[in-house]
Design a protein around this motif. Structure first.
Motif, PDB file in Angstrom:
ATOM      1  N   ASN A 307     -11.104  26.709  89.343  1.00  0.00           N
ATOM      2  CA  ASN A 307     -10.206  25.555  89.198  1.00  0.00           C
ATOM      3  C   ASN A 307     -10.951  24.235  89.246  1.00  0.00           C
ATOM      4  N   VAL A 308     -11.951  24.153  90.137  1.00  0.00           N
ATOM      5  CA  VAL A 308     -12.700  22.894  90.241  1.00  0.00           C
ATOM      6  C   VAL A 308     -13.368  22.601  88.898  1.00  0.00           C
ATOM      7  N   LEU A 309     -13.910  23.653  88.282  1.00  0.00           N
ATOM      8  CA  LEU A 309     -14.613  23.433  87.017  1.00  0.00           C
ATOM      9  C   LEU A 309     -13.650  23.018  85.902  1.00  0.00           C
ATOM     10  N   GLN A 310     -12.439  23.602  85.921  1.00  0.00           N
ATOM     11  CA  GLN A 310     -11.433  23.210  84.916  1.00  0.00           C
ATOM     12  C   GLN A 310     -11.045  21.747  85.116  1.00  0.00           C
ATOM     13  N   LEU A 311     -10.840  21.381  86.384  1.00  0.00           N
ATOM     14  CA  LEU A 311     -10.462  19.996  86.702  1.00  0.00           C
ATOM     15  C   LEU A 311     -11.590  19.042  86.282  1.00  0.00           C
ATOM     16  N   PHE A 312     -12.815  19.470  86.548  1.00  0.00           N
ATOM     17  CA  PHE A 312     -13.994  18.676  86.197  1.00  0.00           C
ATOM     18  C   PHE A 312     -14.046  18.456  84.677  1.00  0.00           C
ATOM     19  N   THR A 313     -13.765  19.533  83.922  1.00  0.00           N
ATOM     20  CA  THR A 313     -13.760  19.424  82.449  1.00  0.00           C
ATOM     21  C   THR A 313     -12.699  18.417  82.004  1.00  0.00           C
ATOM     22  N   CYS A 314     -11.507  18.501  82.611  1.00  0.00           N
ATOM     23  CA  CYS A 314     -10.437  17.554  82.255  1.00  0.00           C
ATOM     24  C   CYS A 314     -10.885  16.116  82.514  1.00  0.00           C
ATOM     25  N   ASP A 380       9.225  21.325  95.233  1.00  0.00           N
ATOM     26  CA  ASP A 380       8.083  21.988  94.613  1.00  0.00           C
ATOM     27  C   ASP A 380       7.789  21.317  93.281  1.00  0.00           C
ATOM     28  N   ARG A 381       6.817  21.881  92.557  1.00  0.00           N
ATOM     29  CA  ARG A 381       6.363  21.270  91.306  1.00  0.00           C
ATOM     30  C   ARG A 381       7.510  21.123  90.300  1.00  0.00           C
ATOM     31  N   THR A 382       8.444  22.089  90.286  1.00  0.00           N
ATOM     32  CA  THR A 382       9.493  22.053  89.257  1.00  0.00           C
ATOM     33  C   THR A 382      10.397  20.841  89.421  1.00  0.00           C
ATOM     34  N   LYS A 383      10.520  20.344  90.677  1.00  0.00           N
ATOM     35  CA  LYS A 383      11.403  19.194  90.891  1.00  0.00           C
ATOM     36  C   LYS A 383      10.745  17.904  90.434  1.00  0.00           C
ATOM     37  N   LEU A 384       9.426  17.963  90.276  1.00  0.00           N
ATOM     38  CA  LEU A 384       8.703  16.726  89.984  1.00  0.00           C
ATOM     39  C   LEU A 384       8.722  16.499  88.485  1.00  0.00           C
ATOM     40  N   GLU A 385       9.488  15.523  88.044  1.00  0.00           N
ATOM     41  CA  GLU A 385       9.538  15.254  86.595  1.00  0.00           C
ATOM     42  C   GLU A 385       8.592  14.126  86.267  1.00  0.00           C
ATOM     43  N   LEU A 386       7.632  14.391  85.406  1.00  0.00           N
ATOM     44  CA  LEU A 386       6.652  13.359  85.091  1.00  0.00           C
ATOM     45  C   LEU A 386       6.917  12.850  83.688  1.00  0.00           C
ATOM     46  N   PRO A 387       6.677  11.548  83.467  1.00  0.00           N
ATOM     47  CA  PRO A 387       6.971  10.982  82.151  1.00  0.00           C
ATOM     48  C   PRO A 387       6.165  11.646  81.044  1.00  0.00           C
ATOM     49  N   GLU A 389       3.564  14.887  80.091  1.00  0.00           N
ATOM     50  CA  GLU A 389       2.882  16.089  80.540  1.00  0.00           C
ATOM     51  C   GLU A 389       2.103  16.733  79.402  1.00  0.00           C
ATOM     52  N   ALA A 390       2.172  16.138  78.215  1.00  0.00           N
ATOM     53  CA  ALA A 390       1.542  16.785  77.064  1.00  0.00           C
ATOM     54  C   ALA A 390       0.045  16.898  77.260  1.00  0.00           C
ATOM     55  N   ASN A 391      -0.535  15.872  77.880  1.00  0.00           N
ATOM     56  CA  ASN A 391      -1.982  15.932  78.043  1.00  0.00           C
ATOM     57  C   ASN A 391      -2.321  15.671  79.500  1.00  0.00           C
ATOM     58  N   LEU A 392      -1.651  16.406  80.378  1.00  0.00           N
ATOM     59  CA  LEU A 392      -1.793  16.138  81.807  1.00  0.00           C
ATOM     60  C   LEU A 392      -2.421  17.336  82.494  1.00  0.00           C
ATOM     61  N   CYS A 393      -3.337  17.039  83.403  1.00  0.00           N
ATOM     62  CA  CYS A 393      -3.865  18.098  84.260  1.00  0.00           C
ATOM     63  C   CYS A 393      -3.218  17.886  85.622  1.00  0.00           C
ATOM     64  N   PHE A 394      -2.393  18.821  86.060  1.00  0.00           N
ATOM     65  CA  PHE A 394      -1.665  18.657  87.326  1.00  0.00           C
ATOM     66  C   PHE A 394      -2.290  19.581  88.367  1.00  0.00           C
ATOM     67  N   VAL A 395      -2.727  18.991  89.474  1.00  0.00           N
ATOM     68  CA  VAL A 395      -3.443  19.786  90.476  1.00  0.00           C
ATOM     69  C   VAL A 395      -2.654  19.802  91.778  1.00  0.00           C
ATOM     70  N   ASP A 396      -2.068  20.961  92.096  1.00  0.00           N
ATOM     71  CA  ASP A 396      -1.343  21.100  93.358  1.00  0.00           C
ATOM     72  C   ASP A 396      -2.345  21.610  94.386  1.00  0.00           C
ATOM     73  N   ILE A 397      -2.924  20.644  95.117  1.00  0.00           N
ATOM     74  CA  ILE A 397      -4.071  20.980  95.975  1.00  0.00           C
ATOM     75  C   ILE A 397      -3.689  21.967  97.073  1.00  0.00           C
ATOM     76  N   ASP A 398      -2.528  21.750  97.688  1.00  0.00           N
ATOM     77  CA  ASP A 398      -2.163  22.585  98.838  1.00  0.00           C
ATOM     78  C   ASP A 398      -1.878  24.027  98.429  1.00  0.00           C
ATOM     79  N   HIS A 400      -3.358  25.671  95.822  1.00  0.00           N
ATOM     80  CA  HIS A 400      -4.448  26.347  95.118  1.00  0.00           C
ATOM     81  C   HIS A 400      -4.053  26.558  93.667  1.00  0.00           C
ATOM     82  N   PHE A 401      -3.445  25.549  93.056  1.00  0.00           N
ATOM     83  CA  PHE A 401      -2.847  25.771  91.740  1.00  0.00           C
ATOM     84  C   PHE A 401      -3.161  24.603  90.822  1.00  0.00           C
ATOM     85  N   ILE A 402      -3.470  24.916  89.551  1.00  0.00           N
ATOM     86  CA  ILE A 402      -3.796  23.825  88.626  1.00  0.00           C
ATOM     87  C   ILE A 402      -3.136  24.128  87.283  1.00  0.00           C
ATOM     88  N   GLU A 403      -2.535  23.088  86.704  1.00  0.00           N
ATOM     89  CA  GLU A 403      -1.811  23.249  85.429  1.00  0.00           C
ATOM     90  C   GLU A 403      -2.618  22.475  84.396  1.00  0.00           C
TER      91      GLU A 403
END
Length: 1297
Positions: A307-314, A380-387, A389-398, A400-403
């Motif tokens: 995940n760290v490497l994916q986040l780093f790439t983003c 949780d993540r589903t409740k969070l509506e972001l303006p 998301e098409a090109n968003l990297c979402f990192v739920d640190i607590d 251990h999850f990355i979108e």
């Protein structure tokens, strides 16, 4: 990133701050939270799902203890420092981003440490370090106010008890907030029986409960030393909370840290005294990686290497990144670690690791950003509506999850890289898979026993224990690690040694073990990352384009200039690297890095990071004997870890500087007393100014050291050599991003409006630059195909540019968005538009394939009308995309739609149509949105219009497996009785990707529509008929084939007869086609019968229809023709494989190789008697007969001659015996293609020149009788020998050779 260093300060800290509850002003609800609620309420009213920001927990239906109240900066010392003005709003907001929190004695009240960053408008940074703890509320008014709030709350809640237990709407669900004493509300969101509800309401009772409120002490410092600052603050807090008062008044310690502790100079370490113990900090020298003091191990524990490497790439690709966690410190650690690992590149865009609740509107910023959002642990993540998301990297640190965004390219050598990082982590006992359970901090695991380890399945808590084999045997997780270790080839003995080595040091280390270990792990991981870039960009300097004008004019034209030769750089890279590198080279951070390289000619000038990076590159090139320009994808591991580690150990073993000890200050009697358990306001008079004579300056070094060090810090951190250069670099950086940082202080509507206006301008500028860049690339490439200049773009690069255009469109469409469905703002708008249009056009639409005109209509319109143009329809293009089953996501659909519109040259027109529905745009977008700024919108559409100047195949080339409807129309010659034709015609269409097989064409309409898998760009059409009926002779003008989705139409000219006993007696022909470019003026011309044109594949120069159609060519023209044809083929093979056009066209197309050789053989051919045609094939057949008889007579001049003759005769026989009804010219074409494929053409020409048949059939002036001309022809044909020519199946069907 810890490199921004902002001040003239040589002090360790600039300010000491206290924040908390202001008892004078009492309890003020946090209006910003109220505002968020208001916005949410209005959204629910508007029917959208609401931007459920992290403020769900801050509603007024919340029990009062759970609400947020305003915190104030109660005091800060000193009042102001000239080099770093105190920003009260920002500090207040970031010290307590959620405002005040209340607790009772039943809640947990552990002190929490977090750091934050304040970025000023000029890009410089200051760091803050805050410790938040709880103090008892002594003010009676506050306690009774809380009690009153509870009474009111309970009265409101009373109604709920009489309502049904299922909540009616989201609002109701919020009333059912859990008991404030339960610290884990997420388990209790469901309605429960009414008794327990009643108990839940009387949660604060003034007579029974003690009320606590949060308070915060904070240090504002010019550089980030989080470990040292944490110790200082914890010791200060301990001083007030421990039963024994500290040795000196608090003022002495605060004075000491503010005025008597210097920043450690570069490459030195410093020791100073806290309240209870020494604090050590150290700073790297100018030759080492920049300062970084956050624990990287924590990031890997929380997310895992993958995940760290994916986040780093983003982050490297400047994708929007949103970090999400309950812990402020985690947000900060992850953000700082990711940006630090980018060395030598620097994040150039909005950077807000902790986004205060009041700045949530910033999430619709249409620019790349790296932000951290605090979650309250409930939604949780589903409740969070972001303006967006098409090109968003979402990192739920607590969790251990990355979108990740779609189509994220792989980081080069990803697997080997992961393995190298894992080896480093394993050596320190950190699991590469990460360990989310680690979250509670290592303190608890210090004294752990092996039994604890067995119970802890996902064990990452080994950080502080030696890995002895006894534990290894006991634990299954460790067994898993052991297996991984074996695979990665690290021996466990090494691990043990590593532990012993660090614990049984003879060296006396001055800081604690944990801290040294953190520094060691940090530097090892950072060196591994830095080494990747050193390897990848080892020869980057070769490709930097130095400007040839002075700096002033370079800056004024900066956005038009290319500063790096991307194409040449990419052409040197291994294939697997390209998807990542081609996107990375387009980023702002790469451009800035190259800009700073151009600006710094000598080493003195260079920014710190650049200097360090360049020295590493030089060193690597010295060690590496391999030619630096030859790139291999061989993975080379990092070699300089040890020396980097030694430097740190040396500093920690031998402390370079020790600061003054805290001492009694000149205070009045009675000052400095305070109540146990409360952090007091300090005496501002003693803290307002520093010592008159600076003692530590004298003790540690003369003044010039300080001055020099100050310059060094600048060079190292902000790169301010001179104001002008700073201005330049700033301007260069701001090219793509007009706004770098949200302003934390004043949040009036006018400021928000101004910010949005900057965004709109920035988007427009970015759009202008992108379209220009794409056009320049594309035009450059087409110029090459026309024979000018060098090729400069690869398929990969074109995809990169189009992907970045899609990303820009998504950002524009999500700016100021208020109603959205799905992840893609653009697709959401298109769907709304489709829905509204389909309501209005509910009238039934005509069935049948689009663009098909029926026979009667065609006859009415004109004798030989070509294909009717496809209707331009935005909705129809959307339906095409919706019908493609392979595309599953909204983002994918939006991208496919953009690609299709670009290929059809309708992007600007479609978007204009979409935005012409003003009602819809008003409903979906806020007033400030880009799409509602009319002038900018017009300009934006105008920029997009420029794409119509070039041809893109960005849809056809990407969606290769989808089904596409094609429409085929055969245009026979009306002059020569096409209407009497009785046979049954057929066609077979071939493209670069596939071929259709034989399709029967109805003879009366002579057109069909069929669906098949994407054929790619079309290359040939084979057509023929079955020779049935009375009149089986067919003169075909041309064939049109159109892709019904993209609208691309191809014209395959023929101009020849198909029939026995007419022309060359052919019943089938292979036609070679080219794309028709529809432009307005030839729209009407296409309706009339075009002048008769011969198929490029059959360019016979004398045809029965018009024998004098073309003048005969002379020998030099023929030689030139052959040269051009061969040249085209050579160029074709010199292009990268992905960009080669159609080889068939070069062989059989107009002025291709077949045509050129036809000219050779027709030159000086003796003209036949009247009404009898003689074809080249007749000459070849006669030659074949001669050769075969010569073989039998065994007139064998030499071995070579025999093999050539055998080859020639074998090919002639094979072609003559084919079951296909191709005519004589078709057979000649086949022979030339096979000869080119097998590199035999030059042998055959030599054979035929010497053949007696040539003497009979050619005049003396013929080219084929001229020895010198024939020799030069042979030499030209020999150049084809080095190429591996693969023929399209349609050219050699039925030939078994």
């Amino acid at each position: 990133m810890t490199t921004g260093f902002s001040s003239n300060s040589c002090r360790f800290a600039d300010y000491f701050v206290i924040c908390g509850l202001d008892t004078e002003s009492g309890l003020e609800p946090d209006e910003l939270s109220a505002l968020c609620q208001y916005i949410e309420a209005t959204k629910f009213r508007d029917g959208a799902r609401g931007l459920a920001s992290a403020d769900e927990g801050e509603n007024f239906e919340q029990s009062p203890l759970r609400r947020t109240f305003k915190s104030k900066v109660l005091a800060h010392y000193p009042e102001n420092v000239e080099w770093s003005p105190f920003d009260q709003d920002a500090v207040g907001m970031l010290c307590m981003p959620k405002g005040l929190a209340f607790r009772t004695q039943a809640d947990t009240r552990e002190p929490q440490f977090h750091s934050f960053i304040i970025t000023r408008e000029d890009g410089s940074r200051t760091y803050g370090f805050a410790l938040t703890f709880y103090e008892e509320v002594t003010s009676k008014q506050i306690c009774s106010a809380m009690q009153t709030l509870y009474h009111m709350h309970n009265a409101e809640q009373y109604d709920i008890l009489h309502t049904p237990t299922t909540p009616r709407c989201p609002e109701d669900q919020r009333h059912l907030q859990p008991h404030p004493l339960n610290p884990h509300p997420q388990h209790m969101l469901l309605p429960t029986p009414s008794i327990s509800r009643l108990q839940r309401f009387n949660s604060y009772d003034i007579s029974r409960d003690t009320l606590y409120v949060s308070k915060c002490i904070c240090l504002i410092a010019p550089m980030a030393f989080p470990q040292a600052c944490r110790k200082v603050l914890q010791q200060l807090h301990q001083a007030v909370s421990s039963p024994q008062p500290p040795p000196l008044p608090l003022e002495s310690y605060v004075y000491n840290i503010l005025y008597e502790v210097p920043l450690p100079p570069a490459g030195r370490s410093l020791k100073f005294s806290g309240v209870y113990g020494p604090v050590v900090c150290q700073r790297p020298s100018t030759a080492e990686l920049p300062l970084f003091d956050f624990p990287i191990s924590q990031v890997f524990e929380l997310l895992g290497v993958e995940n760290v490497l994916q986040l780093f790439t983003c982050a490297l690709l400047e994708i929007q990144i949103l970090l999400y966690s309950q812990h402020y410190q985690r947000l900060m650690t992850v953000a700082e670690s990711i940006t630090a690992l980018m060395f030598p590149f620097q994040w150039q865009h909005v950077y807000v690791p902790i986004l205060p609740a009041s700045l949530l509107h910033f999430l619709d910023a249409p620019v790349p950003y790296l932000m951290g959002l605090h979650s309250n642990g409930e939604g949780d993540r589903t409740k969070l509506e972001l303006p967006q998301e098409a090109n968003l990297c979402f990192v739920d640190i607590d969790n251990h999850f990355i979108e990740l965004p779609e189509d994220l390219p792989l980081f080069p050598n990803k697997l080997e890289f992961i393995q190298e990082i894992s080896e480093v982590l394993l050596a320190f006992g950190v699991s590469p898979e990460g360990n989310p359970l680690h979250s509670q901090g290592q303190a608890k695991h210090r004294g752990f026993r092996s039994t604890d380890m067995v119970t802890d399945r996902r064990n990452g808590n080994l950080a502080s224990s030696p890995l002895n084999s006894y534990l290894l045997r006991e634990n299954e997780t460790i067994a898993r690690l052991q297996a991984l270790v074996k695979r990665t080839g690290v021996s466990l003995e090494k691990l043990d040694v590593r532990e012993d080595a660090s614990s049984n040091k003879d060296l006396k280390v001055q800081c604690d073990e944990e801290e040294l270990k953190m520094h060691q792990l940090n530097i090892q991981v950072r060196e591994v990352f830095a080494n990747r870039f050193t390897q990848m960009f080892a020869d980057y300097e070769v490709f930097v384009i130095q400007p040839n004008q002075d700096k002033e004019s370079w800056f004024s034209n900066r956005d038009q200039m290319q500063n790096f030769d991307k194409a040449s750089f990419l052409s040197d890279q291994p294939e697997p690297y390209l998807p990542f590198l081609s996107r990375f080279l387009e980023t702002q951070m790469f451009a800035s890095f190259i800009d700073s390289k151009i600006l710094c000619h000598d080493d003195e000038d260079k920014e710190h990071t650049l200097r360090v990076f360049d020295s590493r590159v030089d060193k690597m090139r010295m060690l590496n004997v391999r030619t630096p320009t030859l790139r291999t994808s061989m993975y080379q591991t990092c070699t300089n870890i040890d020396e980097a580690e030694k430097a740190i150990e040396m500093r920690v073993v031998k402390i370079d500087h020790t600061a003054l000890h805290p001492h009694l200050l000149d205070m009045k009697i009675g000052q400095g007393r305070y109540e146990h358990g409360f952090f007091p306001r300090l005496q501002s008079d003693v803290l307002s100014t520093g010592p008159v004579s600076n003692k530590w300056a004298k003790r540690s070094a003369p003044a010039q050291w300080r001055r020099k060090d100050r310059q060094k810090q600048h060079a190292e951190h902000l790169y301010l050599d001179n104001d002008q250069r700073e201005k330049y670099i700033q301007e260069a950086r701001n090219l793509g991003t007009t706004i770098r940082q949200p302003k934390l202080s004043n949040l009036s509507p006018s400021v928000i409006a101004q910010t949005n206006w900057k965004f709109v301008e920035g988007l427009l500028k970015e759009c202008r630059n992108k379209t220009k860049r794409m056009l320049v690339e594309k035009m450059g490439r087409e110029a090459v195909e026309l024979g000018h200049g060098e090729v400069s773009i690869t398929g990969v690069e074109e995809n990169t540019l189009i992907a970045s255009l899609c990303d820009l469109l998504e950002r524009i469409w999500s700016h100021g968005l208020q109603v959205k469905q799905g992840k893609s703002a653009l697709w959401s708008h298109l769907l709304h538009y489709q829905e509204s249009k389909e309501k209005t056009d509910a009238a039934p639409a005509g069935l049948g394939p689009p663009g098909l005109i029926h026979d009667i209509e065609r006859r009415k319109s004109d004798a030989g009308a070509a294909l009717a143009p496809l209707k331009v329809s935005l909705i129809r293009d959307m339906r095409h995309i919706q019908n493609i089953g392979e595309i599953k996501t909204d983002v994918g659909k939006a991208r496919a739609w953009v690609r299709l519109s670009m290929e059809k040259k309708l992007l600007s027109r479609h978007l204009k149509k979409l935005l012409s529905d003003h009602e819809l745009t008003k409903k979906l977008y806020k007033r400030y949105a880009f799409l509602r700024c009319d002038d900018e919108k017009e300009q934006f559409l105008y920029h997009l219009l420029s794409f119509n100047a070039v041809d893109y195949f960005c849809f056809t080339n990407v969606f290769t497996t989808i089904m596409i409807p094609y429409h085929v129309l055969v245009i026979p010659s009306k002059k020569l009785g096409g209407s009497m034709f009785t046979a049954n015609p057929w066609v077979c269409v071939s493209g670069e990707l596939a071929e259709t097989g034989v399709l029967q064409v109805p003879k009366h309409t002579q057109e069909i529509t069929f669906e098949c898998q994407n054929l790619g760009k079309l290359t040939t059409v084979q057509m023929g008929h079955d020779n049935s009926g009375l009149y089986a002779k067919w003169l075909v003008e041309y064939v049109m084939v159109r892709n019904e989705i993209t609208g691309h139409a191809y014209k395959f000219p023929c101009g020849r007869w198909l029939g026995k006993g007419v022309d060359d007696g052919s019943l089938e022909r292979v036609l070679v086609g080219e794309l028709v470019t529809p432009n307005s003026e030839n729209e009407d011309r296409m309706c009339r019968t075009p002048p008769m044109q011969q198929s490029p594949g059959m360019m016979r120069r004398f045809v029965t229809i018009s024998p004098n159609s073309k003048p005969k060519l002379n020998t030099s023209q023929i030689q030139e023709g052959v040269g051009e044809a061969i040249n085209g083929i050579v160029k074709h093979f010199h292009k990268p494989e992905k960009e080669r056009g159609s080889l068939t066209l070069l062989l059989c197309g107009e002025y291709g190789l077949v045509w050129a050789l036809e000219q050779v053989f027709q030159h000086g051919f003796k003209s036949p008697r009247l009404f009898k045609n003689v074809f080249i094939w007749d000459f070849l057949e006669k030659s074949q007969v001669y050769f075969e008889s010569a073989e039998q007579r065994e007139v064998t001049p030499e071995e070579n001659w025999q093999t050539r003759v055998r080859h020639f005769c074998r090919f002639m026989r094979a072609i003559n015996s084919t079951s296909r009804n191709i005519g004589k010219d078709g057979k000649f074409q086949m022979l030339v293609c096979l000869g080119a494929r097998d590199h035999l053409l030059h042998h055959w020409i030599a054979l035929l020149t010497d053949c007696p048949i040539t003497v009979q059939m050619y005049e003396d002036t013929a080219l084929i009788k001229d020895r010198s001309l024939v020799n030069s022809l042979i030499r030209v044909l020999q150049t084809l020998q080095e190429f591996n020519i693969t023929l399209e199946a349609s050219l050699v069907k039925g030939i078994g050779i």
